[in-house]
Design a protein around this motif. Structure first.
Motif, mmCIF file in Angstrom:
data_model
loop_
_atom_site.group_PDB
_atom_site.id
_atom_site.type_symbol
_atom_site.label_atom_id
_atom_site.label_comp_id
_atom_site.label_asym_id
_atom_site.label_seq_id
_atom_site.Cartn_x
_atom_site.Cartn_y
_atom_site.Cartn_z
ATOM 1 N N ILE A 197 34.718 32.610 59.001
ATOM 2 C CA ILE A 197 34.425 33.773 58.165
ATOM 3 C C ILE A 197 33.196 33.485 57.307
ATOM 4 O O ILE A 197 32.941 32.330 56.961
ATOM 5 N N PRO A 198 32.422 34.493 56.978
ATOM 6 C CA PRO A 198 31.259 34.276 56.105
ATOM 7 C C PRO A 198 31.692 33.888 54.698
ATOM 8 O O PRO A 198 32.778 34.240 54.238
ATOM 9 N N GLN A 199 30.816 33.180 54.008
ATOM 10 C CA GLN A 199 31.147 32.716 52.663
ATOM 11 C C GLN A 199 31.279 33.864 51.678
ATOM 12 O O GLN A 199 32.071 33.793 50.737
ATOM 13 N N TRP A 200 30.533 34.949 51.892
ATOM 14 C CA TRP A 200 30.600 36.050 50.932
ATOM 15 C C TRP A 200 31.952 36.738 50.966
ATOM 16 O O TRP A 200 32.371 37.345 49.979
ATOM 17 N N ILE A 201 32.672 36.642 52.083
ATOM 18 C CA ILE A 201 34.027 37.218 52.130
ATOM 19 C C ILE A 201 34.973 36.387 51.283
ATOM 20 O O ILE A 201 35.859 36.929 50.621
ATOM 21 N N ARG A 202 34.761 35.079 51.252
ATOM 22 C CA ARG A 202 35.585 34.235 50.379
ATOM 23 C C ARG A 202 35.352 34.583 48.916
ATOM 24 O O ARG A 202 36.278 34.602 48.113
ATOM 25 N N PHE A 203 34.112 34.866 48.558
ATOM 26 C CA PHE A 203 33.820 35.259 47.177
ATOM 27 C C PHE A 203 34.403 36.634 46.862
ATOM 28 O O PHE A 203 34.938 36.869 45.783
ATOM 29 N N ARG A 204 34.293 37.547 47.827
ATOM 30 C CA ARG A 204 34.744 38.915 47.584
ATOM 31 C C ARG A 204 36.251 38.992 47.418
ATOM 32 O O ARG A 204 36.759 39.787 46.637
ATOM 33 N N THR A 205 36.988 38.181 48.167
ATOM 34 C CA THR A 205 38.448 38.235 48.120
ATOM 35 C C THR A 205 39.037 37.199 47.171
ATOM 36 O O THR A 205 40.249 36.968 47.203
ATOM 37 N N ASP A 206 38.193 36.580 46.351
ATOM 38 C CA ASP A 206 38.641 35.539 45.413
ATOM 39 C C ASP A 206 39.394 34.416 46.112
ATOM 40 O O ASP A 206 40.442 33.961 45.663
ATOM 41 N N ASN A 207 38.889 34.021 47.253
ATOM 42 C CA ASN A 207 39.394 32.885 48.025
ATOM 43 C C ASN A 207 40.809 33.084 48.554
ATOM 44 O O ASN A 207 41.528 32.128 48.828
ATOM 45 N N THR A 208 41.265 34.340 48.683
ATOM 46 C CA THR A 208 42.573 34.565 49.297
ATOM 47 C C THR A 208 42.483 34.444 50.813
ATOM 48 O O THR A 208 43.452 34.056 51.458
#
Length: 66
Positions: free
Chosen positions: A38-49
């Motif tokens: 997954i892209p890193q920005w998705i980790r930021f957007r979902t607060d690492n969920t």
């Protein structure tokens, strides 16, 4: 310690011909695109969920059965 047996047995000649149909080639292309982290920005957007791609596929462990 028991040795794991191979679940997928196939012969190279009948499973994947060198001249593929367009439908099979399109399916293989889609599977290549899906098989990435997954892209890193998705980790930021979902607060690492969402931490990793749970549908990741290894080429030797799981076959596509096309």
């Amino acid at each position: 310690f028991r040795r794991r047996t191979c679940r997928h047995t196939f012969s190279l000649g009948t499973n994947m011909p060198s001249k593929k149909t367009f439908r099979i080639k399109a399916k293989l292309g889609k599977k290549i695109k899906q098989n990435r982290p997954i892209p890193q920005w998705i980790r930021f957007r979902t607060d690492n969920t969402i931490r990793y791609n749970s549908k990741r596929r290894h080429w030797r462990r799981t076959k596509l059965n096309i």
